[in-house]
Every structure is written in C-alpha cells, then in structure tokens.
Design a protein around this motif. Structure first.
Motif, short mmCIF file in Angstrom:
data_model
loop_
_atom_site.label_atom_id
_atom_site.label_comp_id
_atom_site.label_asym_id
_atom_site.label_seq_id
_atom_site.Cartn_x
_atom_site.Cartn_y
_atom_site.Cartn_z
N PHE A 47 -26.23 21.74 -87.79
CA PHE A 47 -25.39 20.64 -87.32
C PHE A 47 -23.93 21.11 -87.17
CE2 PHE A 47 -22.72 16.90 -87.88
CZ PHE A 47 -23.33 15.99 -87.03
N VAL A 48 -23.44 21.89 -88.14
CA VAL A 48 -22.05 22.35 -88.08
C VAL A 48 -21.85 23.35 -86.95
CG1 VAL A 48 -20.28 23.62 -89.35
CG2 VAL A 48 -21.66 21.92 -90.53
N LEU A 49 -22.83 24.23 -86.75
CA LEU A 49 -22.69 25.28 -85.74
C LEU A 49 -23.14 24.85 -84.35
CD1 LEU A 49 -23.91 28.42 -87.73
CD2 LEU A 49 -21.59 27.55 -87.45
N ASN A 50 -23.64 23.63 -84.21
CA ASN A 50 -24.19 23.20 -82.93
C ASN A 50 -23.13 23.17 -81.83
OD1 ASN A 50 -26.22 22.03 -81.14
ND2 ASN A 50 -25.13 20.10 -81.40
N ARG A 51 -22.00 22.56 -82.10
CA ARG A 51 -20.96 22.45 -81.07
C ARG A 51 -20.38 23.81 -80.66
NH1 ARG A 51 -17.07 17.36 -82.23
NH2 ARG A 51 -16.02 18.30 -80.47
N PRO A 52 -20.04 24.70 -81.60
CA PRO A 52 -19.61 26.04 -81.15
C PRO A 52 -20.68 26.77 -80.35
CG PRO A 52 -19.04 25.70 -83.45
CD PRO A 52 -19.88 24.55 -83.05
N CYS A 53 -21.93 26.64 -80.78
CA CYS A 53 -23.03 27.29 -80.05
C CYS A 53 -23.16 26.71 -78.64
CB CYS A 53 -24.33 27.11 -80.83
SG CYS A 53 -25.75 27.95 -80.11
N MET A 54 -23.02 25.39 -78.51
CA MET A 54 -23.09 24.77 -77.18
C MET A 54 -21.93 25.21 -76.30
SD MET A 54 -24.26 20.87 -78.19
CE MET A 54 -23.96 20.30 -76.52
N ALA A 55 -20.74 25.38 -76.90
CA ALA A 55 -19.59 25.83 -76.12
C ALA A 55 -19.82 27.24 -75.58
CB ALA A 55 -18.33 25.79 -76.98
N VAL A 56 -20.34 28.14 -76.42
CA VAL A 56 -20.65 29.50 -75.97
C VAL A 56 -21.73 29.47 -74.89
CG1 VAL A 56 -21.53 31.76 -76.67
CG2 VAL A 56 -19.98 30.51 -78.18
N GLU A 57 -22.74 28.62 -75.07
CA GLU A 57 -23.83 28.54 -74.10
C GLU A 57 -23.32 28.01 -72.75
OE1 GLU A 57 -28.26 26.48 -73.73
OE2 GLU A 57 -27.14 26.40 -75.61
#
Length: 368
Positions: A47-57
């Motif tokens: 949940f915490v890493l979802n938004r950074p991961c989505m930004a990179v994607e």
C-alpha cells in the motif's frame, strides 16, 4: 413487523455477547493478526509503495515502452521502487544513524554540565520570582540510577545471545516473506482486486456490497492522504529545521531535526511536542539559544503549514484538531506509538463516513 423485531433482538443479543466477551474476542483477533503477520505487513508495504511504483510505471509507459509490454514494465517499476527504498535505507544506516549515535554520546557525556547549567538557571529564576530554590539533587540520582540500570541491562543481555540471535533470524525470515507478499500484491493488484470484487458481489447483497465498496474507497483515500501527506510534511519540516539550525549554529542540529521530523508524523501538534523536547534540551545548554530556536521553529511551522505544505501535499485530512488530539490519545492508550499513528486516520475514516451520512440524510449531498 415481526421480522424487524427479530432482527433488532438478534442485533441486541449479538452486541451484548460482544461486550461481555470483548477481551477474549480481542485476544482471538490479535492471535489471528499475529498468525498472518507477514501477510498483513506485506499488504501495508504494498500500500505504501503503490503510488511510487505507479509513478515509475507511468513514466516508463509514456517515455520508453509506449504502453507496450505491460508485464515487463510492471516488473521494472517494482524493481526500481525497491532499489530506491533500499538505497534510502542504506543512506540512513550509513550516514544518519552513526551521526545520531555520536550526537547522543556527546549529549550524555556533557549531561553533568548541562544539569549544572539547568540548576543555575532554575536558581536564578527562583531568586527573581522570590521563590525558594528548587532542589535538583534527586535529578542527579535519577540519571545515575538510570545509567546503572542501563549498564546492568546490557550485562544481562549477554547470556541471552541465543534468544537474541533467534529473534534476529525470525525478523529476517518475516522480512523476506513480507517483501515477497508485497511484490506479489504490487505485481497483480488489479487481478487481486477484481477477484475480491467478484467474490463480494456474488455472496453479498447488492446494497451491502455498494456500502462496502464506498467504505473501501474512503479508507484508501484517507490512508493515502495521511501516509504520503505526513511523510512529506515530516521530511520537509525536518530538512528545513536542520538547514536553519546549521545556519544559525544551534547545537545537536541532526538530533533535534530528526526528533522534529519523527514527531511531525502526528498531525497538527506532533511537531510542537518535538519542539518542546528540543527546547528543553537547548535550555540546559543555553537559555538564549533555546528561546531563539523556539521562535525559529514557530516561524518555520507557520511557513510550512500555510505556504509549503498546501503546494507540495495538497489537501489535508479534514479532521478537526480536537478530534486529532482525542484520536492520538485513545490510540496511544490502545496501541502505544503505533496506535498514535494509526488512530488519526482511523478517526478520520469514521468522521468522514459519519459526516457524509449526515449530509446524505439531510439531502445536502448525494453520497454513493
């Protein structure tokens, strides 16, 4: 009429049974949580890493792959996100923690002189106000007793080296399982969410399913705002505090800045608690510097709240300040430091649901 009466009686009996058996129920819930702790921790990490991961994607899809090879892009995004997190942890362990330890050691080595300065300050204030002198000899005894107890505790830890090693191995095993779970969730989050929606929509009544989906959206929105908002605020406030303390040559700049950043994780009043602790620390060194630091922190807090935070983070949680204080106090009583951090977003969820329901019932808002 009879059916409604049966439902009311059933709910009343169930409520009474829950109240009577509240402690055993909570113990059972806690055992369930501990049993699946790596799974829940994996969900929290994902949940915490979802938004950074989505930004990179999104960046990879837009700049390099042009929305092709989605599986490969998702894998690269997850890898980059975890590498960045690992880099940040390495930097903290390599640079910040050693400096913090050094600052704490210097502070403890100068504790005697700081206590003497504080004693002289209190005596001067007592004479100025016409009061009797305050006896601080018990403070020296308390510090000596605490130091001796800390030393004996370290001595008693030596025979427990086996259990400590077992605990470390268990921690790393849990950490590995947590990371694996979080990677699996990040990689297939759409499929997992779709499966959950299908199961709940199949076995739950449509009305109950829609309410559950609405509660889920509110929870996700609140926790997203809280986690990223408070982390951003803590980082900004701690960084600006450190820069200012270095410029104005305040003592223990890194130690105090980290204290301010950690306490700023609690909305509204957290930074002021850290500021008070820092003020008392500097007061033992130099009352003049302590007062100037307090003035600087108040100005910095106002600047950050009114100018920097709204531009960088955006909207806040929307929970009134009095309820933040109450949520933090109740959370601290129930779950300690973790309860303080989680109590505020949980209270925000309840407050949002209640507010929207009141507005919906009064016809002022159509909440789906």
């Amino acid at each position: 009429m009879t059916r409604n009466l049966i439902i009311v009686i059933t709910y009343a009996v169930a409520l009474v049974l829950i109240v009577i058996n509240f402690v055993p129920i909570m113990r059972a819930v806690w055992k369930f949580i501990v049993l699946f702790k790596p799974f829940f921790m994996g969900i929290a990490v994902a949940f915490v890493l979802n938004r950074p991961c989505m930004a990179v994607e999104r960046f990879l899809n837009k700049r390099l792959f042009k929305n092709r090879l989605k599986v490969l892009v998702r894998g690269i995004a997850i890898t980059v996100t975890y590498l960045v997190v690992l880099l940040l942890i390495t930097l903290i362990i390599s640079f910040i923690i050693p400096e913090l330890i050094k600052s704490i050691q210097v502070f403890l080595s100068n504790m005697g002189a700081y206590i003497d300065n504080f004693r002289d300050l209190t005596n001067e204030l007592s004479e100025l106000l016409g009061l009797e002198r305050i006896d601080l000899s018990s403070l020296d005894k308390l510090i000596l007793e605490y130091t001796n107890r800390l030393g004996s505790s370290l001595t008693e830890l030596m025979p427990k080296i086996i259990s400590i090693t077992t605990g470390v191995l268990s921690f790393f095993a849990t950490l590995v399982i947590t990371v694996v779970f979080s990677i699996y969730i990040l990689a297939g989050k759409e499929r997992l969410i779709g499966q959950c929606k299908k199961v709940f929509s199949t076995y739950l009544p449509e009305c109950l399913y829609k309410k559950g989906a609405y509660v889920y959206r509110v929870v996700v929105d609140v926790f997203n705002k809280y986690i990223y908002g408070q982390l951003a605020e803590a980082f900004i406030l701690g960084s600006l505090c450190f820069i200012g303390m270095v410029i104005f040559r305040f003592e223990y700049a890194l130690l105090i800045s980290v204290l301010i950043a950690v306490t700023a994780l609690v909305p509204y009043f957290g930074a002021y608690i850290g500021g008070f602790c820092a003020f008392m620390l500097l007061l033992m060194i130099s009352p003049t510097k302590a007062i100037w630091f307090l003035v600087y922190l108040v100005v910095l807090q106002q600047l950050e709240n009114n100018l920097i935070y709204p531009r960088v983070v955006g909207s806040s949680l929307g929970l009134p300040g009095i309820w933040v204080v109450l949520a933090a106090i109740v959370g601290a009583g129930v779950g300690g430091p973790i309860g303080v951090l989680t109590g505020v977003p949980i209270a925000t969820v309840l407050f949002t649901l209640l507010r929207n329901d009141v507005l919906r019932r009064s016809g002022k808002q159509n909440v789906k």
